[in-house]
Design a protein around this motif. Sequence first.
Motif, PDB file in Angstrom:
ATOM      1  N   VAL A  47       0.857  -1.178   0.000  1.00  0.00           N
ATOM      2  CA  VAL A  47       0.000   0.000   0.000  1.00  0.00           C
ATOM      3  C   VAL A  47       0.898   1.235   0.000  1.00  0.00           C
ATOM      4  CG1 VAL A  47      -1.663   1.352   1.329  1.00  0.00           C
ATOM      5  CG2 VAL A  47      -1.954  -1.124   1.097  1.00  0.00           C
ATOM      6  N   SER A  48       0.749   2.049  -1.017  1.00  0.00           N
ATOM      7  CA  SER A  48       1.607   3.215  -1.209  1.00  0.00           C
ATOM      8  C   SER A  48       0.751   4.469  -1.317  1.00  0.00           C
ATOM      9  CB  SER A  48       2.422   3.041  -2.499  1.00  0.00           C
ATOM     10  OG  SER A  48       3.045   4.255  -2.896  1.00  0.00           O
ATOM     11  N   PRO A  49       1.308   5.621  -0.938  1.00  0.00           N
ATOM     12  CA  PRO A  49       0.637   6.862  -1.319  1.00  0.00           C
ATOM     13  C   PRO A  49       0.430   6.871  -2.825  1.00  0.00           C
ATOM     14  CG  PRO A  49       2.497   7.305   0.136  1.00  0.00           C
ATOM     15  CD  PRO A  49       2.594   5.860  -0.256  1.00  0.00           C
ATOM     16  N   PRO A  50      -0.512   7.617  -3.324  1.00  0.00           N
ATOM     17  CA  PRO A  50      -0.782   7.589  -4.763  1.00  0.00           C
ATOM     18  C   PRO A  50       0.416   8.067  -5.571  1.00  0.00           C
ATOM     19  CG  PRO A  50      -1.937   9.417  -3.736  1.00  0.00           C
ATOM     20  CD  PRO A  50      -1.395   8.581  -2.624  1.00  0.00           C
ATOM     21  N   PHE A  51       0.438   7.669  -6.836  1.00  0.00           N
ATOM     22  CA  PHE A  51       1.460   8.177  -7.736  1.00  0.00           C
ATOM     23  C   PHE A  51       1.211   9.663  -7.994  1.00  0.00           C
ATOM     24  CE2 PHE A  51       1.346   3.610  -8.933  1.00  0.00           C
ATOM     25  CZ  PHE A  51       2.659   3.309  -8.619  1.00  0.00           C
ATOM     26  N   VAL A  52       2.276  10.357  -8.343  1.00  0.00           N
ATOM     27  CA  VAL A  52       2.225  11.798  -8.593  1.00  0.00           C
ATOM     28  C   VAL A  52       2.842  12.077  -9.956  1.00  0.00           C
ATOM     29  CG1 VAL A  52       2.949  14.084  -7.792  1.00  0.00           C
ATOM     30  CG2 VAL A  52       2.404  12.293  -6.119  1.00  0.00           C
ATOM     31  N   GLU A  53       2.141  12.836 -10.783  1.00  0.00           N
ATOM     32  CA  GLU A  53       2.658  13.262 -12.085  1.00  0.00           C
ATOM     33  C   GLU A  53       3.154  14.703 -11.943  1.00  0.00           C
ATOM     34  OE1 GLU A  53       4.273  13.783 -14.998  1.00  0.00           O
ATOM     35  OE2 GLU A  53       3.084  12.034 -15.593  1.00  0.00           O
ATOM     36  N   PRO A  54       4.483  14.910 -11.965  1.00  0.00           N
ATOM     37  CA  PRO A  54       5.001  16.266 -11.754  1.00  0.00           C
ATOM     38  C   PRO A  54       5.120  17.110 -13.015  1.00  0.00           C
ATOM     39  CG  PRO A  54       6.826  14.748 -11.850  1.00  0.00           C
ATOM     40  CD  PRO A  54       5.577  13.918 -12.020  1.00  0.00           C
ATOM     41  N   HIS A  55       4.891  16.501 -14.194  1.00  0.00           N
ATOM     42  CA  HIS A  55       5.089  17.289 -15.416  1.00  0.00           C
ATOM     43  C   HIS A  55       4.375  16.639 -16.597  1.00  0.00           C
ATOM     44  CE1 HIS A  55       7.715  20.168 -17.810  1.00  0.00           C
ATOM     45  NE2 HIS A  55       7.116  19.441 -18.753  1.00  0.00           N
ATOM     46  N   VAL A  56       3.282  17.258 -17.037  1.00  0.00           N
ATOM     47  CA  VAL A  56       2.586  16.819 -18.246  1.00  0.00           C
ATOM     48  C   VAL A  56       1.952  18.033 -18.889  1.00  0.00           C
ATOM     49  CG1 VAL A  56       0.340  16.324 -17.167  1.00  0.00           C
ATOM     50  CG2 VAL A  56       1.062  15.016 -19.194  1.00  0.00           C
ATOM     51  N   HIS A  57       1.594  17.917 -20.163  1.00  0.00           N
ATOM     52  CA  HIS A  57       0.901  18.978 -20.888  1.00  0.00           C
ATOM     53  C   HIS A  57      -0.471  18.430 -21.283  1.00  0.00           C
ATOM     54  CE1 HIS A  57       4.497  21.634 -21.555  1.00  0.00           C
ATOM     55  NE2 HIS A  57       5.090  20.476 -21.249  1.00  0.00           N
ATOM     56  N   LEU A  58      -1.435  18.595 -20.420  1.00  0.00           N
ATOM     57  CA  LEU A  58      -2.762  18.030 -20.689  1.00  0.00           C
ATOM     58  C   LEU A  58      -3.473  18.737 -21.838  1.00  0.00           C
ATOM     59  CD1 LEU A  58      -4.090  17.404 -17.068  1.00  0.00           C
ATOM     60  CD2 LEU A  58      -3.464  15.665 -18.749  1.00  0.00           C
ATOM     61  N   ASP A  59      -3.143  19.992 -22.083  1.00  0.00           N
ATOM     62  CA  ASP A  59      -3.816  20.703 -23.174  1.00  0.00           C
ATOM     63  C   ASP A  59      -3.381  20.198 -24.541  1.00  0.00           C
ATOM     64  OD1 ASP A  59      -1.312  21.820 -22.547  1.00  0.00           O
ATOM     65  OD2 ASP A  59      -1.816  23.739 -23.481  1.00  0.00           O
ATOM     66  N   THR A  60      -2.229  19.486 -24.596  1.00  0.00           N
ATOM     67  CA  THR A  60      -1.758  18.982 -25.890  1.00  0.00           C
ATOM     68  C   THR A  60      -1.995  17.483 -26.066  1.00  0.00           C
ATOM     69  OG1 THR A  60       0.505  18.409 -25.182  1.00  0.00           O
ATOM     70  CG2 THR A  60       0.083  20.712 -25.787  1.00  0.00           C
ATOM     71  N   THR A  61      -2.426  16.791 -25.014  1.00  0.00           N
ATOM     72  CA  THR A  61      -2.561  15.342 -25.095  1.00  0.00           C
ATOM     73  C   THR A  61      -3.551  14.911 -26.167  1.00  0.00           C
ATOM     74  OG1 THR A  61      -4.209  15.405 -23.329  1.00  0.00           O
ATOM     75  CG2 THR A  61      -1.944  14.917 -22.689  1.00  0.00           C
ATOM     76  N   LEU A  62      -3.318  13.712 -26.703  1.00  0.00           N
ATOM     77  CA  LEU A  62      -4.200  13.053 -27.679  1.00  0.00           C
ATOM     78  C   LEU A  62      -4.330  13.838 -28.976  1.00  0.00           C
ATOM     79  CD1 LEU A  62      -7.057  11.769 -25.305  1.00  0.00           C
ATOM     80  CD2 LEU A  62      -4.789  10.785 -25.776  1.00  0.00           C
ATOM     81  N   THR A  63      -3.293  14.608 -29.325  1.00  0.00           N
ATOM     82  CA  THR A  63      -3.314  15.343 -30.601  1.00  0.00           C
ATOM     83  C   THR A  63      -2.265  14.821 -31.571  1.00  0.00           C
ATOM     84  OG1 THR A  63      -1.804  17.051 -29.765  1.00  0.00           O
ATOM     85  CG2 THR A  63      -4.175  17.462 -29.523  1.00  0.00           C
ATOM     86  N   ALA A  64      -1.646  13.691 -31.284  1.00  0.00           N
ATOM     87  CA  ALA A  64      -0.636  13.143 -32.190  1.00  0.00           C
ATOM     88  C   ALA A  64      -1.219  12.977 -33.593  1.00  0.00           C
ATOM     89  CB  ALA A  64      -0.132  11.797 -31.674  1.00  0.00           C
ATOM     90  N   GLY A  65      -0.514  13.507 -34.588  1.00  0.00           N
ATOM     91  CA  GLY A  65      -0.973  13.424 -35.970  1.00  0.00           C
ATOM     92  C   GLY A  65      -1.895  14.545 -36.389  1.00  0.00           C
ATOM     93  N   GLU A  66      -2.162  15.492 -35.489  1.00  0.00           N
ATOM     94  CA  GLU A  66      -3.055  16.609 -35.803  1.00  0.00           C
ATOM     95  C   GLU A  66      -2.279  17.929 -35.746  1.00  0.00           C
ATOM     96  OE1 GLU A  66      -6.202  16.562 -32.948  1.00  0.00           O
ATOM     97  OE2 GLU A  66      -6.752  14.497 -33.359  1.00  0.00           O
TER      98      GLU A  66
END
Length: 427
Positions: A47-66
């Motif tokens: 049992v661990s504290p939750p994972f933490v994402e310290p650096h992502v660009h959510l406004d650009t996600t899922l735009t590969a090829g666009e």
Amino acid sequence: MRLLRNARLLGRDGAFDVEIDGGRFGRILPAGRGSGDTFLDAGGALVSPPFVEPHVHLDTTLTAGEPRWNASGSLWEGIAVWSERKRTLTHDDVVARASEVLRWYAANGVLHVRSHVDVTDPELVALDAMVEVRESVRDVIDLQLVAFPQEGIVSFDNGPELLEEAARRGVDAIGAIPHFEDTREDGVRSLKVAFDIAQRHGLMLDAHCDEIDDEQSRFVEVLATLARRGGLRSRATASHTTAMGSYNGAYSYKLQRVLARSGVNLVCNPLANLCLQGRFDGYPRRRGLTQVKEMLGAGVNVAFGHDDVMDPWFPLGTASPLQVALVGVAAAQLTGAAEIDEAFAMVTDRAARVLSLGDRYGVGEGRPASFVVLPAASPFDAVRRQTRPSHVVAHGRLVAETPAAPTRLTWPGRAPEDIDFVRERDR
């Protein structure tokens, strides 16, 4: 009172019962001594504290090829492709893509996320959308937003004014990109502008810093010095710092002292930067990463982040922090047993320090009852076998479950058996 039973906790021997009261942790007791209705029986799992994402660009996600693929694979073409895609952004477009990836994060046990948001847009479409997303996910994910000037601050028309407006609209941190500015002097000035806005608004600072293979790009020393002298210290972060992979030994030694004394954080993004950096090299080709092992040894806090999930800079990804940790182990050569445990910390505790979570994070009395249950014996085991969380709990509420799915093997001379990739002597 509810009870998490038979939990293996980080840094402790044996199994424990953990009381949960009103969305917060209560007492931690030896297994069998807790009281209350069973909320979850961990069965001896980690049992661990939750994972933490310290650096992502959510406004650009899922735009590969666009609108097109990044054919060269370089950072610079990625920025050019995004500049084209940015012209077609709508509020609903950003909300839909960011929300989808945040659901992926939650399913993977990531309950704290820091997202950079491009504010080199006079209308701030993405920022307004992400402020709405932050509110919509708050019961599950703690989302921090960084005002990120993708195309520069002082080298972009009205760059400082856009950052100031972003601060007024409610970001959590101010960003910068000094190596992208037109001149060295502009880069230094851009950091001073960013620090000034952050300090006046009581915000953190997280700059894309020296994300280039140029050994003469040395803005991280400026960032660290401004953070130390201005008192921001651990509330300041230098992300990427890939030029550090090209620094000579003498300067690297000096830099270790400067960074350790300042208290700033570093975020390495191994998945994206292994692909983006070294694109102008022949052979030998540089690895394109910051000095992870050396900076950890010097006492600098270093965390691992995704950076990109299916966008113009990196076309792959499922928002899995353990995948990032595994690639980080290989890329930064963290192959000692203790170093692999440290890689796990770089997507948990060390990443939490980047976000300045303090007592809002961790398995301890009075803290939010947010955690993951990993079918693993240790952090080393979780990284090696890439174990998906069997349960993800946010503020005492179960938000994700992954049933066990063993591989059934029929082998000559043996009865059919489940394969879980555990070494026999470790059972």
